[in-house]
Design an enzyme around this catalytic site. Structure first.
Site, PDB file in Angstrom:
ATOM      1  N   TYR A  81     -12.750  12.588  -2.341  1.00 10.62           N
ATOM      2  CA  TYR A  81     -11.969  12.424  -3.567  1.00 10.62           C
ATOM      3  C   TYR A  81     -11.690  13.778  -4.204  1.00 10.62           C
ATOM      4  O   TYR A  81     -10.550  14.089  -4.581  1.00 10.62           O
ATOM      5  CB  TYR A  81     -12.728  11.529  -4.537  1.00 10.62           C
ATOM      6  N   SER A 106      -4.134  12.909 -11.491  1.00  9.22           N
ATOM      7  CA  SER A 106      -5.236  13.471 -10.730  1.00  9.22           C
ATOM      8  C   SER A 106      -6.555  13.059 -11.393  1.00  9.22           C
ATOM      9  O   SER A 106      -6.768  11.887 -11.684  1.00  9.22           O
ATOM     10  CB  SER A 106      -5.090  14.992 -10.663  1.00  9.22           C
ATOM     11  N   ASP A 131       0.855  -1.185   0.000  1.00 10.84           N
ATOM     12  CA  ASP A 131       0.000   0.000   0.000  1.00 10.84           C
ATOM     13  C   ASP A 131       0.893   1.238   0.000  1.00 10.84           C
ATOM     14  O   ASP A 131       1.739   1.405   0.896  1.00 10.84           O
ATOM     15  CB  ASP A 131      -0.877  -0.028   1.241  1.00 10.84           C
ATOM     16  N   LYS A 191      -7.902  15.503  -4.618  1.00  8.27           N
ATOM     17  CA  LYS A 191      -7.313  15.820  -5.918  1.00  8.27           C
ATOM     18  C   LYS A 191      -6.998  17.311  -6.032  1.00  8.27           C
ATOM     19  O   LYS A 191      -5.983  17.695  -6.632  1.00  8.27           O
ATOM     20  CB  LYS A 191      -8.244  15.373  -7.041  1.00  8.27           C
TER      21      LYS A 191
END
Length: 238
Positions: free
Chosen positions: A142, A128, A52, A146
């Protein structure tokens, strides 16, 4: 160095870069995806690191695999947030999205910058999204992650441009990948659905975005630094 290399844009970027003669260190959270990639590229110069990207142990493993000498970084790994709007956002989702989409790229960049600064050379490309340019194509976590990634990329460009290091962003529109787009919020569906239906441009294959990544990593884009480059078929003009 390519993150998220097991599938989608990351995989396409790894294949493209290897095809252009690069040695690639590829990482992904799913080990089997990396094994499949390595098998497909048997005999080519690829090293895989499963883990990860938001985990410090994975960063350490990547540093060991690259020996701290990465000429370029394609930071592709990212996750979505099921389109949860601000009033429905839970702490766990918020933290997980920021860990993968922002903190992981920050930690990996920080780790690789030392070698780039010493060589006075390096190129970094962050993948992005259209969500980094507007607020109507995803959920609150989210979208926020971004937008923040754009600011971070520009900060890297400002501080280390004089050291010969470039930092840029590719902001794709729709891309045909294995990411499952799930809208868990009924309210979000009523707000986001019509926007995407009426203004989204057609999705493209991951290889299209990989070509842009490869260009930004190459010397052909030597005068591009701190840019956010939409690769969306004109979606961002609407």
């Amino acid at each position: 160095m390519v993150t998220g290399a097991g599938s989608g844009i990351g995989r396409a970027a790894a294949v493209r870069l290897i095809g252009e003669g690069a040695r690639v260190v590829a990482t992904d959270v799913v080990e089997q995806r990396l094994a499949d990639l390595a098998a497909e590229l048997d005999g080519r110069d690829i090293v895989t690191v499963a883990g990860d990207v938001s985990d410090v142990a994975t960063i350490d493993a990547i540093l060991e695999a690259t020996e701290g000498t990465a000429d370029g970084l394609a930071s592709v790994a990212g996750i979505m947030d099921s389109f949860l709007p601000p009033a429905e956002m839970d702490d766990a989702t918020w933290q997980r999205v920021f860990d993968v989409n922002l903190t992981g790229p920050m930690r990996l960049t920080r780790a690789l910058l030392a070698g780039m600064i010493a060589r006075e050379s390096g190129s970094i490309v962050y993948v992005s999204s259209e969500a980094g340019l507007r607020s109507s194509v995803s959920g609150a976590a989210y979208t926020s992650s971004k937008h923040a990634l754009h600011g971070y990329a520009k900060s890297v460009a400002f501080y280390y441009g004089p050291k010969g290091i470039r930092s840029n962003v590719v902001a794709p529109g729709g891309v045909n990948t294995n990411i499952v787009v799930e809208i868990k919020s009924e309210y979000a569906a009523t707000r986001v659905g019509p926007v995407i239906e009426h203004i989204a441009t057609p999705s493209v294959e991951a290889e299209t975005i990989a070509a842009t990544i490869a260009w930004l990593l190459s010397g052909d884009s030597a005068n591009i630094n701190g840019a956010v480059l939409p690769s969306d078929g004109g979606w961002s003009t609407i």
